[in-house]
Design an enzyme around this catalytic site. Structure first.
Site, PDB file in Angstrom:
ATOM      1  N   VAL A  88       8.894  -3.350   2.656  1.00  0.00           N
ATOM      2  CA  VAL A  88       7.507  -2.882   2.678  1.00  0.00           C
ATOM      3  C   VAL A  88       7.552  -1.370   2.858  1.00  0.00           C
ATOM      4  O   VAL A  88       7.923  -0.869   3.911  1.00  0.00           O
ATOM      5  CB  VAL A  88       6.687  -3.557   3.795  1.00  0.00           C
ATOM      6  CG1 VAL A  88       6.311  -4.975   3.394  1.00  0.00           C
ATOM      7  CG2 VAL A  88       7.433  -3.582   5.128  1.00  0.00           C
ATOM      8  N   GLU A 179      10.623   4.861  -5.978  1.00  0.00           N
ATOM      9  CA  GLU A 179      11.036   4.838  -4.576  1.00  0.00           C
ATOM     10  C   GLU A 179      12.557   4.945  -4.539  1.00  0.00           C
ATOM     11  O   GLU A 179      13.140   5.439  -5.489  1.00  0.00           O
ATOM     12  CB  GLU A 179      10.468   3.621  -3.840  1.00  0.00           C
ATOM     13  CG  GLU A 179      10.580   2.279  -4.574  1.00  0.00           C
ATOM     14  CD  GLU A 179      11.930   1.633  -4.371  1.00  0.00           C
ATOM     15  OE1 GLU A 179      12.130   1.016  -3.314  1.00  0.00           O
ATOM     16  OE2 GLU A 179      12.797   1.729  -5.276  1.00  0.00           O
ATOM     17  N   ASP A 204       2.133   8.901  -2.961  1.00  0.00           N
ATOM     18  CA  ASP A 204       2.111  10.182  -3.672  1.00  0.00           C
ATOM     19  C   ASP A 204       1.842   9.913  -5.148  1.00  0.00           C
ATOM     20  O   ASP A 204       2.277   8.881  -5.678  1.00  0.00           O
ATOM     21  CB  ASP A 204       3.464  10.895  -3.586  1.00  0.00           C
ATOM     22  CG  ASP A 204       3.988  11.022  -2.179  1.00  0.00           C
ATOM     23  OD1 ASP A 204       3.852  12.110  -1.619  1.00  0.00           O
ATOM     24  OD2 ASP A 204       4.540  10.034  -1.654  1.00  0.00           O
TER      25      ASP A 204
END
Length: 238
Positions: A88, A179, A204
């Protein structure tokens, strides 16, 4: 115990939610779990175990990047018997239709890292999430009327990349979020025969420059956490 986790045997549940930030792990445990206890704190990478609606669940930080998350995921699986890992975390968006705070369920994860090729004898391994875990998370989101997108993440080795043209390629191929960990976690899970999933909230936007504050990243993202926790309960029924 391991060099990186100082918890005794049996300290972790069979399902672990893994944020990158140890302070987010602390927040999740204190906000969502009942009777949460800290079970490890080596290098200030905090781990907790408690219950969610009566179901025993653990929370454990994994740090930044594939090498770090791979260490923690591997040790949780081989030394503590963990069977399911749900990352997460946060991600950056490149597509115009993916907005700040949108939730992305990563059905797969591309990467520019060499790590998975090292594991897979210099061949490409399709780093994918477990289907039932993906489906359960999607079902929870729909039940709660939470908008989510399902598709590919991109796990990058460099946070400050010089190859900005790669963002155009990601957008062309429909990458939903950038990520640094999902592809590593997916392949560690595959290597040891367990299940994994990554759920990320957009923190972002690489194109627009919009971004959430560090405090927002640490203390918000509650809908993502709820999806992860509720999906565990659905998974117990299948």
């Amino acid at each position: 115990m391991t060099p990186h986790i100082n918890a005794p045997a049996g300290a972790f549940a069979d399902v672990v939610l893994m944020p990158g930030d140890p302070l987010r792990a602390k927040y999740i445990a204190e906000t969502f779990l009942e009777n949460a206890e800290q079970v490890t704190n080596v290098r200030n990478m905090f781990g907790y175990t408690g219950t969610y609606k009566g179901r025993r669940i653990s929370i454990m930080g994994h740090g930044m990047g594939i090498p770090s998350c791979s260490i923690y995921a591997k040790e949780l699986i081989t030394e503590y018997g963990v069977k399911k890992i749900i990352r997460v975390g946060s991600c950056g968006a490149v597509r115009a239709d993916v907005k700040l705070r949108d939730i992305v369920i990563g059905s797969g994860a591309c990467t520019d890292s060499k790590v998975n090729r090292i594991r897979f004898r210099d061949n490409d391994f399709a780093a994918i999430a477990d289907f039932e875990m993906t489906l359960a998370a999607y079902q929870v989101a729909k039940q709660k009327n939470i908008s989510v997108q399902v598709g590919n993440l991109f796990s990058a080795d460099l946070f400050y990349t010089p190859d900005v043209a790669m963002f155009d390629v990601m957008e062309k191929y429909g990458i939903l979020g950038v990520e640094m960990e999902a592809a590593g976690i997916y392949v560690v899970a595959a290597e040891y025969g367990v299940k994994s999933l990554a759920i990320c909230t957009v923190s972002d936007h690489i194109r627009s420059g919009e971004k959430l504050s560090a405090e927002d990243r640490q203390l918000t993202f509650n809908e993502m956490i709820e999806i992860a926790l509720e999906s565990v309960l659905i998974g117990d029924q299948t």
